[in-house]
Scaffold this active site. Structure first.
Site, PDB file in Angstrom:
ATOM      1  N   CYS A 139       3.190  -6.273  -9.032  1.00  0.00           N
ATOM      2  CA  CYS A 139       3.989  -5.228  -9.681  1.00  0.00           C
ATOM      3  C   CYS A 139       5.462  -5.631  -9.863  1.00  0.00           C
ATOM      4  O   CYS A 139       6.053  -5.382 -10.917  1.00  0.00           O
ATOM      5  CB  CYS A 139       3.881  -3.921  -8.908  1.00  0.00           C
ATOM      6  SG  CYS A 139       4.070  -4.092  -7.131  1.00  0.00           S
ATOM      7  N   HIS A 252       9.669   0.946  -8.378  1.00  0.00           N
ATOM      8  CA  HIS A 252      10.491  -0.132  -7.808  1.00  0.00           C
ATOM      9  C   HIS A 252      11.770  -0.323  -8.632  1.00  0.00           C
ATOM     10  O   HIS A 252      11.800  -0.076  -9.838  1.00  0.00           O
ATOM     11  CB  HIS A 252       9.736  -1.466  -7.866  1.00  0.00           C
ATOM     12  CG  HIS A 252       8.546  -1.562  -6.953  1.00  0.00           C
ATOM     13  ND1 HIS A 252       8.285  -0.668  -5.944  1.00  0.00           N
ATOM     14  CD2 HIS A 252       7.557  -2.489  -6.896  1.00  0.00           C
ATOM     15  CE1 HIS A 252       7.174  -1.039  -5.313  1.00  0.00           C
ATOM     16  NE2 HIS A 252       6.708  -2.129  -5.875  1.00  0.00           N
TER      17      HIS A 252
HETATM   18  N1  LIG Z   1       0.097   0.448  -5.202  1.00  0.00           N
HETATM   19  C1  LIG Z   1       0.542  -0.377  -6.107  1.00  0.00           C
HETATM   20  O1  LIG Z   1       1.581  -0.179  -6.707  1.00  0.00           O
HETATM   21  C2  LIG Z   1      -0.202  -1.609  -6.483  1.00  0.00           C
HETATM   22  C3  LIG Z   1       0.308  -2.364  -7.523  1.00  0.00           C
HETATM   23  C4  LIG Z   1      -0.373  -3.494  -7.932  1.00  0.00           C
HETATM   24  C5  LIG Z   1      -1.523  -3.848  -7.288  1.00  0.00           C
HETATM   25  N2  LIG Z   1      -2.000  -3.101  -6.269  1.00  0.00           N
HETATM   26  C6  LIG Z   1      -3.247  -3.552  -5.643  1.00  0.00           C
HETATM   27  O2  LIG Z   1      -4.278  -2.602  -5.914  1.00  0.00           O
HETATM   28  C7  LIG Z   1      -5.146  -2.524  -4.798  1.00  0.00           C
HETATM   29  C8  LIG Z   1      -5.230  -1.095  -4.306  1.00  0.00           C
HETATM   30  O3  LIG Z   1      -3.944  -0.611  -4.028  1.00  0.00           O
HETATM   31  P1  LIG Z   1      -3.622   0.929  -3.775  1.00  0.00           P
HETATM   32  O4  LIG Z   1      -2.156   0.973  -3.625  1.00  0.00           O
HETATM   33  O5  LIG Z   1      -4.284   1.790  -4.786  1.00  0.00           O
HETATM   34  O6  LIG Z   1      -4.315   1.150  -2.335  1.00  0.00           O
HETATM   35  P2  LIG Z   1      -4.902   2.484  -1.662  1.00  0.00           P
HETATM   36  O7  LIG Z   1      -4.189   3.676  -2.144  1.00  0.00           O
HETATM   37  O8  LIG Z   1      -4.898   2.195  -0.207  1.00  0.00           O
HETATM   38  O9  LIG Z   1      -6.420   2.522  -2.181  1.00  0.00           O
HETATM   39  C9  LIG Z   1      -7.405   1.604  -1.788  1.00  0.00           C
HETATM   40  C10 LIG Z   1      -8.700   1.852  -2.549  1.00  0.00           C
HETATM   41  O10 LIG Z   1      -9.649   0.823  -2.184  1.00  0.00           O
HETATM   42  C11 LIG Z   1     -10.862   1.451  -1.775  1.00  0.00           C
HETATM   43  N3  LIG Z   1     -11.563   0.660  -0.775  1.00  0.00           N
HETATM   44  C12 LIG Z   1     -11.139   0.265   0.435  1.00  0.00           C
HETATM   45  N4  LIG Z   1     -12.128  -0.401   1.099  1.00  0.00           N
HETATM   46  C13 LIG Z   1     -13.191  -0.430   0.261  1.00  0.00           C
HETATM   47  C14 LIG Z   1     -14.497  -0.949   0.352  1.00  0.00           C
HETATM   48  N5  LIG Z   1     -14.936  -1.588   1.456  1.00  0.00           N
HETATM   49  N6  LIG Z   1     -15.351  -0.790  -0.699  1.00  0.00           N
HETATM   50  C15 LIG Z   1     -14.940  -0.132  -1.807  1.00  0.00           C
HETATM   51  N7  LIG Z   1     -13.702   0.401  -1.955  1.00  0.00           N
HETATM   52  C16 LIG Z   1     -12.837   0.246  -0.935  1.00  0.00           C
HETATM   53  C17 LIG Z   1     -10.407   2.775  -1.190  1.00  0.00           C
HETATM   54  O11 LIG Z   1     -11.509   3.646  -1.131  1.00  0.00           O
HETATM   55  P3  LIG Z   1     -11.631   4.788   0.038  1.00  0.00           P
HETATM   56  O12 LIG Z   1     -10.727   5.901  -0.377  1.00  0.00           O
HETATM   57  O13 LIG Z   1     -13.075   5.154  -0.043  1.00  0.00           O
HETATM   58  O14 LIG Z   1     -11.228   4.140   1.316  1.00  0.00           O
HETATM   59  C18 LIG Z   1      -9.349   3.183  -2.205  1.00  0.00           C
HETATM   60  O15 LIG Z   1      -9.971   3.709  -3.353  1.00  0.00           O
HETATM   61  C19 LIG Z   1      -4.604  -3.536  -3.791  1.00  0.00           C
HETATM   62  O16 LIG Z   1      -5.249  -4.762  -3.992  1.00  0.00           O
HETATM   63  C20 LIG Z   1      -3.163  -3.640  -4.147  1.00  0.00           C
HETATM   64  O17 LIG Z   1      -2.599  -4.868  -3.754  1.00  0.00           O
HETATM   65  C21 LIG Z   1      -1.377  -1.986  -5.854  1.00  0.00           C
END
Ligand SMILES: NC(=O)c1ccc[n+]([C@@H]2O[C@H](COP(=O)([O-])OP(=O)(O)OC[C@H]3O[C@@H](n4cnc5c(N)ncnc54)[C@H](OP(=O)(O)O)[C@@H]3O)[C@@H](O)[C@H]2O)c1
Length: 344
Positions: A139, A252
């Site tokens: 990001c 950010h």
């Molecule tokens: N936040 C950002 O700004 C951002 C920006 C760029 C990239 N990312 C990337 O995007 C990804 C998710 O980020 P986030 O911020 O959205 O995180 P988050 O809010 O913690 O969400 C994580 C997601 O992954 C799912 N998950 C976790 N373990 C799993 C499993 N074993 N099988 C299937 N689904 C699973 C969770 O499902 P449950 O609810 O069922 O646990 C939830 O839907 C990461 O790789 C992060 O690095 C995030």
């Protein structure tokens, strides 16, 4: 989003997360065509329902069979899930747009910001009968390069120094919740609960929580270094970064110092930035009004301001700028959906 018989079938992996929920909002807002939609998350969420465009969907547990017949899968469930299930999906003919860092630096995997390097994914299309992997950049890299690239195209950046002020949302839904909870606790005179970050976040700031590497940089900082080189297809550009978490809920901010091979004055830079897609200029010196995370939250455009000649460099070879972008949106979900649009 619009239900169309000849549209692609879509799966969202990690739909309950911060990015996953934003996928739904962006797909809906952009009227993305689809013939079917599968919502996937962990076992914890399986069976829960999600209302989307007046229809109730049941969230399914991610497993190997989920990708049968899926044309495009938008992944945002963390690197280990992408590493395990990304190749399985590709094998089944699905094109995966991955938000994690799992494949970004893998040779042959396009790392794409649609406004910057759409050519990197040329020829990858739904309907070709072949699966594929496209990585969404980090990001902070996306937000920085949205503003730096138009200037780079004109004057060639030789060195870039980035300092970030990163929001809780970058660490997911649980981190946003913890910042709220800690703020309440501190105001009420209680000990703050520190489960996600291991230290007080409310009314504080600290070095980004990504692991520190042997060279002293943290992984977030090195992503800016390496991803910039890959996206610009320029291994010579020198990049250094310091990444900091600040107690902002969403979006950010980044201070970016640029050094150029060719001269570029402040006014020309402002003119170039005013015409760049996906950018808005907020640069009102008389009113002291510049980009803020609050104003770009839930917005598509990245805001740029504080556009000024770097007085520490001779002539017109250096500029300072300040950028703000909603990293759940342009830094993740929006960028990925823009990539998906180019697959059609
Ligand atoms: N936040 C950002 O700004 C951002 C920006 C760029 C990239 N990312 C990337 O995007 C990804 C998710 O980020 P986030 O911020 O959205 O995180 P988050 O809010 O913690 O969400 C994580 C997601 O992954 C799912 N998950 C976790 N373990 C799993 C499993 N074993 N099988 C299937 N689904 C699973 C969770 O499902 P449950 O609810 O069922 O646990 C939830 O839907 C990461 O790789 C992060 O690095 C995030």
């Amino acid at each position: 989003m619009s239900l169309q018989e000849n549209g692609p079938s879509i799966a969202i992996v990690g739909v309950t997360g911060a990015v996953g929920q934003e996928f739904l909002s962006v797909l809906s807002g952009r009227n993305f065509p689809y013939s079917s939609l599968k919502l996937l998350a962990s076992k914890r969420s399986a069976g829960k329902t999600q209302l989307f465009e007046n229809q109730q969907y049941t969230i399914q547990e991610l497993n190997e069979e989920c990708f049968d017949g899926v044309d495009i899968a938008l992944f945002s469930a963390g690197g280990s899930i992408s590493k395990k299930f990304g190749p399985i999906a590709v094998e089944k003919g699905t094109i995966v747009v991955d938000n994690s860092s799992a494949f970004r630096m893998v040779e042959g995997v396009p790392l794409v910001i649609p406004e910057v390097n759409p050519e990197a994914m040329e020829g990858i299309k739904v309907g070709s009968g072949r699966g594929g992997l496209i990585a969404n950049p980090n990001c902070s890299t996306i937000i920085c390069l949205m503003a730096a690239t138009p200037l780079h195209r004109r004057a060639k950046v030789t060195r870039m120094v980035v300092s970030t002020y990163q929001a809780a949302s970058g660490a997911g839904a649980a981190a946003m919740e913890e910042l709220l909870q800690q703020t309440r606790e501190v105001l009420e005179g209680q000990e703050p609960t520190c489960e996600i970050f291991n230290q007080q976040y409310a009314f504080n700031l600290f070095s980004h929580n990504a692991p520190i590497m042997s060279n002293g940089y943290n992984e977030e900082e090195m992503k800016l270094v390496k991803e910039t080189r890959k996206i610009w297809n320029n291994m010579d550009v020198k990049v250094t970064a310091t990444c900091i978490r600040v107690p902002v809920m969403r979006a950010h901010a980044e201070s970016v110092n640029l050094q150029f091979e060719n001269p570029l004055d402040e006014n020309t830079a402002r003119e170039i930035l005013s015409k760049a897609p996906g950018l808005v200029i907020v640069d009102d010196r008389s009113a002291n009004r510049f980009p803020t995370p609050l104003e770009v939250s839930n917005r598509d455009a990245v805001a740029v301001g504080r556009i000024r000649r770097d007085v520490s460099q001779e002539g017109d070879y250096g500029l300072d700028i300040f950028v703000c972008g909603d990293q759940i949106r342009k830094g993740a979900a929006l960028n990925a959906v823009q990539i998906a649009e180019m697959l059609l």
